[in-house]
Motif scaffolding. Structure first.
Motif, PDB file in Angstrom:
ATOM      1  N   UNK A  95      10.769   8.597   4.806  1.00 37.45           N
ATOM      2  CA  UNK A  95      10.388   9.323   3.597  1.00 37.45           C
ATOM      3  C   UNK A  95      10.383  10.836   3.804  1.00 37.45           C
ATOM      4  N   UNK A  96      10.324  11.276   5.058  1.00 37.94           N
ATOM      5  CA  UNK A  96      10.367  12.718   5.331  1.00 37.94           C
ATOM      6  C   UNK A  96      11.749  13.294   5.071  1.00 37.94           C
ATOM      7  N   UNK A  97      12.765  12.412   5.042  1.00 36.66           N
ATOM      8  CA  UNK A  97      14.152  12.776   4.754  1.00 36.66           C
ATOM      9  C   UNK A  97      14.668  13.838   5.721  1.00 36.66           C
ATOM     10  N   UNK A 149       0.824  -1.203   0.000  1.00 30.50           N
ATOM     11  CA  UNK A 149       0.000   0.000   0.000  1.00 30.50           C
ATOM     12  C   UNK A 149       0.865   1.263   0.000  1.00 30.50           C
ATOM     13  N   UNK A 150       1.902   1.272   0.822  1.00 31.61           N
ATOM     14  CA  UNK A 150       2.757   2.455   0.942  1.00 31.61           C
ATOM     15  C   UNK A 150       3.595   2.685  -0.318  1.00 31.61           C
ATOM     16  N   UNK A 151       3.985   1.612  -0.994  1.00 25.48           N
ATOM     17  CA  UNK A 151       4.778   1.747  -2.219  1.00 25.48           C
ATOM     18  C   UNK A 151       4.014   2.470  -3.322  1.00 25.48           C
ATOM     19  N   UNK A 152       2.714   2.445  -3.258  1.00 25.33           N
ATOM     20  CA  UNK A 152       1.887   3.060  -4.291  1.00 25.33           C
ATOM     21  C   UNK A 152       1.719   4.565  -4.091  1.00 25.33           C
ATOM     22  N   UNK A 153       2.201   5.074  -2.954  1.00 29.11           N
ATOM     23  CA  UNK A 153       1.971   6.474  -2.636  1.00 29.11           C
ATOM     24  C   UNK A 153       2.978   7.396  -3.334  1.00 29.11           C
ATOM     25  N   UNK A 154       2.501   8.556  -3.721  1.00 28.79           N
ATOM     26  CA  UNK A 154       3.354   9.559  -4.364  1.00 28.79           C
ATOM     27  C   UNK A 154       4.297  10.195  -3.347  1.00 28.79           C
ATOM     28  N   UNK A 155       5.478  10.560  -3.774  1.00 32.27           N
ATOM     29  CA  UNK A 155       6.436  11.247  -2.899  1.00 32.27           C
ATOM     30  C   UNK A 155       5.886  12.594  -2.429  1.00 32.27           C
ATOM     31  N   UNK A 156       5.022  13.190  -3.230  1.00 29.53           N
ATOM     32  CA  UNK A 156       4.487  14.501  -2.889  1.00 29.53           C
ATOM     33  C   UNK A 156       3.577  14.474  -1.677  1.00 29.53           C
ATOM     34  N   UNK A 157       3.114  13.287  -1.323  1.00 33.22           N
ATOM     35  CA  UNK A 157       2.208  13.198  -0.173  1.00 33.22           C
ATOM     36  C   UNK A 157       2.886  13.652   1.115  1.00 33.22           C
ATOM     37  N   UNK A 158       4.217  13.565   1.140  1.00 36.90           N
ATOM     38  CA  UNK A 158       4.962  13.929   2.348  1.00 36.90           C
ATOM     39  C   UNK A 158       5.103  15.438   2.522  1.00 36.90           C
ATOM     40  N   UNK A 159       4.548  16.195   1.581  1.00 43.82           N
ATOM     41  CA  UNK A 159       4.562  17.652   1.690  1.00 43.82           C
ATOM     42  C   UNK A 159       3.330  18.182   2.410  1.00 43.82           C
ATOM     43  N   UNK A 198       0.577  17.565   5.617  1.00 43.30           N
ATOM     44  CA  UNK A 198       0.147  16.837   6.821  1.00 43.30           C
ATOM     45  C   UNK A 198      -1.298  16.382   6.688  1.00 43.30           C
ATOM     46  N   UNK A 199      -2.110  17.147   5.976  1.00 42.86           N
ATOM     47  CA  UNK A 199      -3.504  16.753   5.764  1.00 42.86           C
ATOM     48  C   UNK A 199      -3.583  15.456   4.943  1.00 42.86           C
ATOM     49  N   UNK A 200      -2.786  15.378   3.880  1.00 47.56           N
ATOM     50  CA  UNK A 200      -2.774  14.180   3.039  1.00 47.56           C
ATOM     51  C   UNK A 200      -2.227  12.982   3.814  1.00 47.56           C
ATOM     52  N   UNK A 201      -1.214  13.217   4.641  1.00 43.20           N
ATOM     53  CA  UNK A 201      -0.647  12.132   5.439  1.00 43.20           C
ATOM     54  C   UNK A 201      -1.651  11.622   6.475  1.00 43.20           C
ATOM     55  N   UNK A 202      -2.421  12.526   7.043  1.00 42.80           N
ATOM     56  CA  UNK A 202      -3.427  12.115   8.024  1.00 42.80           C
ATOM     57  C   UNK A 202      -4.463  11.192   7.384  1.00 42.80           C
ATOM     58  N   UNK A 203      -4.853  11.512   6.161  1.00 43.19           N
ATOM     59  CA  UNK A 203      -5.805  10.644   5.444  1.00 43.19           C
ATOM     60  C   UNK A 203      -5.154   9.310   5.111  1.00 43.19           C
ATOM     61  N   UNK A 204      -3.905   9.345   4.688  1.00 40.50           N
ATOM     62  CA  UNK A 204      -3.199   8.110   4.333  1.00 40.50           C
ATOM     63  C   UNK A 204      -3.094   7.160   5.528  1.00 40.50           C
ATOM     64  N   UNK A 205      -2.693   7.685   6.690  1.00 40.12           N
ATOM     65  CA  UNK A 205      -2.515   6.786   7.834  1.00 40.12           C
ATOM     66  C   UNK A 205      -3.864   6.229   8.302  1.00 40.12           C
ATOM     67  N   UNK A 206      -4.933   7.054   8.161  1.00 37.80           N
ATOM     68  CA  UNK A 206      -6.263   6.547   8.530  1.00 37.80           C
ATOM     69  C   UNK A 206      -6.661   5.393   7.615  1.00 37.80           C
ATOM     70  N   UNK A 207      -6.310   5.497   6.344  1.00 38.85           N
ATOM     71  CA  UNK A 207      -6.599   4.414   5.398  1.00 38.85           C
ATOM     72  C   UNK A 207      -5.708   3.194   5.661  1.00 38.85           C
ATOM     73  N   UNK A 208      -4.554   3.422   6.291  1.00 36.49           N
ATOM     74  CA  UNK A 208      -3.612   2.331   6.559  1.00 36.49           C
ATOM     75  C   UNK A 208      -4.002   1.498   7.767  1.00 36.49           C
ATOM     76  N   UNK A 209      -4.639   2.113   8.751  1.00 40.42           N
ATOM     77  CA  UNK A 209      -4.922   1.408  10.009  1.00 40.42           C
ATOM     78  C   UNK A 209      -5.660   0.075   9.823  1.00 40.42           C
ATOM     79  N   UNK A 210      -6.694  -0.002   8.986  1.00 37.72           N
ATOM     80  CA  UNK A 210      -7.457  -1.260   8.912  1.00 37.72           C
ATOM     81  C   UNK A 210      -6.765  -2.376   8.142  1.00 37.72           C
ATOM     82  N   UNK A 211      -5.643  -2.090   7.477  1.00 37.10           N
ATOM     83  CA  UNK A 211      -4.994  -3.108   6.657  1.00 37.10           C
ATOM     84  C   UNK A 211      -4.594  -4.317   7.512  1.00 37.10           C
ATOM     85  N   UNK A 212      -5.138  -5.451   7.171  1.00 34.88           N
ATOM     86  CA  UNK A 212      -4.783  -6.662   7.894  1.00 34.88           C
ATOM     87  C   UNK A 212      -5.534  -6.885   9.182  1.00 34.88           C
TER      88      UNK A 212
END
Length: 260
Positions: A76-78, A10-20, A22-36
């Motif tokens: 990824x935040x470098x 799931x994370x490999x599919x994400x764009x590098x720009x998402x790390x710019x 915090x709003x986009x990252x908050x949505x991403x992690x919420x989508x990540x929580x239910x995985x598995x």
């Protein structure tokens, strides 16, 4: 494919720009929580915990997945973790249990030296006027686990004279710090006890005995015994999902027993 592999894909599919953002990252992690996390676990074992807690949601995401997610975010935040600082505040505002647990891992491991930030000040500024013991301890224990120094006594004194939740924070940080081998002055302990006694008198409740607070502030004592019992079950992926805690504190001839 196990849960961690699913998260990696799931994370490999994400764009590098998402790390710019915090709003986009908050949505991403919420989508990540239910995985598995099996739907049955999410529905049957966590609804009851949400009702009894101050969290907006509890999904039952395993600690291992949250740590993998935090590691990916930090890597990824470098060179700059400023966006992650904003993400931490956003996670606290949304206030799911997974949000608070992830915020704790991030807070303990981002580059505070490079940014000139104090993790304890960020924690204090993030917490709500009403918090569960669980949400505070998740952050306190994570900071000490990451070998962070405890807050200065001057900062703790500010908490003692601040909000009621800040006073609770000072008590938990001092106790946890002692457990992790840090020392605090007797004057600070007495200030914490005095503030707690004043709160009890103003609010008209018995609370914890001052003698117990003093005992908790000691590294070792025959006068008390502290135990945490965890109720948990294994999900379909073999991960242990925590359902709740029972805390018992023996002080002298008395035992304090409560559920978290």
């Amino acid at each position: 494919m196990n849960s961690e592999n699913n998260l990696d894909e799931f994370l490999k599919k994400q764009s590098k720009r998402i790390h710019l953002s915090d709003r986009a990252l908050a949505k991403l992690v919420r989508d990540s929580y239910p995985i598995g996390v099996p739907a049955l676990i999410m529905k049957s074992s966590t609804d009851r915990m949400v009702t009894a807690s101050n969290y907006s949601f509890i999904l039952g995401t395993p600690d291992e997945l949250l740590r993998s997610l935090a590691s990916w975010l930090i890597t990824e935040a470098e060179n700059t973790h400023r966006v992650l600082l904003k993400l931490i505040k956003r996670l606290w505002k949304r206030h799911g249990r997974e949000d608070i647990a992830l915020a704790a891992i991030l807070l303990a491991n981002i580059d505070h030296k490079g940014m000139g930030t104090n993790p304890w000040e960020i924690l204090k500024d993030s917490i709500h006027p009403v918090e569960s013991i669980d949400s505070l301890l998740l952050n306190i224990e994570e900071l000490f686990r990451a070998k962070r120094r405890p807050p200065s006594e001057e900062l703790i004194l500010e908490w003692i004279n601040g909000r009621k939740i800040d006073q609770h924070l000072s008590l938990l940080v001092t106790y946890s710090g002692k457990i992790h081998g840090h020392d605090f002055s007797e004057e600070l302990i007495e200030d914490i006890v005095s503030a707690y006694e004043l709160t009890k008198n103003n609010k008209g409740f018995n609370g914890i005995e001052s003698t117990l607070i003093r005992e908790l502030a000691k590294k070792k004592s025959d006068g008390w015994d502290f135990n945490i019992f965890t109720a948990s079950k294994e999900n379909n992926d073999g991960f242990i999902v925590e359902l709740g805690f029972r805390v018992t504190i023996r002080h002298g001839n008395t035992t304090t027993d409560f559920l978290v």
